[in-house]
Design a protein around this motif. Structure first.
Motif, mmCIF file in Angstrom:
data_model
loop_
_atom_site.group_PDB
_atom_site.id
_atom_site.type_symbol
_atom_site.label_atom_id
_atom_site.label_comp_id
_atom_site.label_asym_id
_atom_site.label_seq_id
_atom_site.Cartn_x
_atom_site.Cartn_y
_atom_site.Cartn_z
ATOM 1 N N SER A 1 0.819 -1.205 0.000
ATOM 2 C CA SER A 1 0.000 0.000 0.000
ATOM 3 C C SER A 1 0.862 1.267 0.000
ATOM 4 O O SER A 1 0.466 2.277 -0.565
ATOM 5 N N GLU B 1 0.479 4.393 -2.570
ATOM 6 C CA GLU B 1 0.350 5.766 -2.083
ATOM 7 C C GLU B 1 1.441 6.664 -2.663
ATOM 8 O O GLU B 1 1.190 7.839 -2.961
ATOM 9 N N GLY C 1 0.662 8.325 -5.773
ATOM 10 C CA GLY C 1 -0.399 9.322 -5.700
ATOM 11 C C GLY C 1 -1.782 8.710 -5.798
ATOM 12 O O GLY C 1 -2.757 9.423 -6.022
ATOM 13 N N LEU C 2 -1.876 7.398 -5.598
ATOM 14 C CA LEU C 2 -3.158 6.706 -5.679
ATOM 15 C C LEU C 2 -3.607 6.280 -4.294
ATOM 16 O O LEU C 2 -2.843 6.313 -3.341
ATOM 17 N N ARG C 3 -4.848 5.876 -4.190
ATOM 18 C CA ARG C 3 -5.384 5.405 -2.919
ATOM 19 C C ARG C 3 -5.559 3.893 -2.985
ATOM 20 O O ARG C 3 -6.309 3.381 -3.828
ATOM 21 N N PRO C 4 -4.862 3.134 -2.117
ATOM 22 C CA PRO C 4 -5.009 1.681 -2.139
ATOM 23 C C PRO C 4 -6.409 1.272 -1.697
ATOM 24 O O PRO C 4 -7.038 1.936 -0.885
ATOM 25 N N LEU C 5 -6.899 0.181 -2.259
ATOM 26 C CA LEU C 5 -8.224 -0.330 -1.932
ATOM 27 C C LEU C 5 -8.120 -1.807 -1.607
ATOM 28 O O LEU C 5 -7.684 -2.599 -2.445
ATOM 29 N N ASN C 6 -8.496 -2.171 -0.409
ATOM 30 C CA ASN C 6 -8.471 -3.566 0.005
ATOM 31 C C ASN C 6 -9.701 -4.253 -0.582
ATOM 32 O O ASN C 6 -10.832 -3.931 -0.229
ATOM 33 N N SER D 1 -17.532 4.617 1.385
ATOM 34 C CA SER D 1 -16.714 4.774 2.587
ATOM 35 C C SER D 1 -17.575 5.143 3.763
ATOM 36 O O SER D 1 -18.521 5.769 3.714
#
Length: 52
Positions: free
Chosen positions: A2, A6, A9-14, A52
């Motif tokens: 993760s 990050e 510049g991205l948002r990790p998604l589980n 979210s």
């Protein structure tokens, strides 16, 4: 992993279990195949909603 995402510049998604990650990867490959091999324009997209 993760932290790497990050840093891009991205948002990790589980997505949960590895089986779900494999399914999502396959959907992406299908989408790329449709776009690459289409005779004309392919009106297809992978829509993902994140609550979210």
């Amino acid at each position: 992993m993760s932290a790497f995402i990050e840093n891009l510049g991205l948002r990790p998604l589980n997505t949960g279990e590895p089986a779900m990650a494999r399914a999502l990867e396959n959907v992406g490959l299908v989408e790329l195949g449709l776009i690459t091999h289409s005779v004309e324009h392919t009106n297809f997209s992978l829509g993902i909603s994140v609550f979210s």
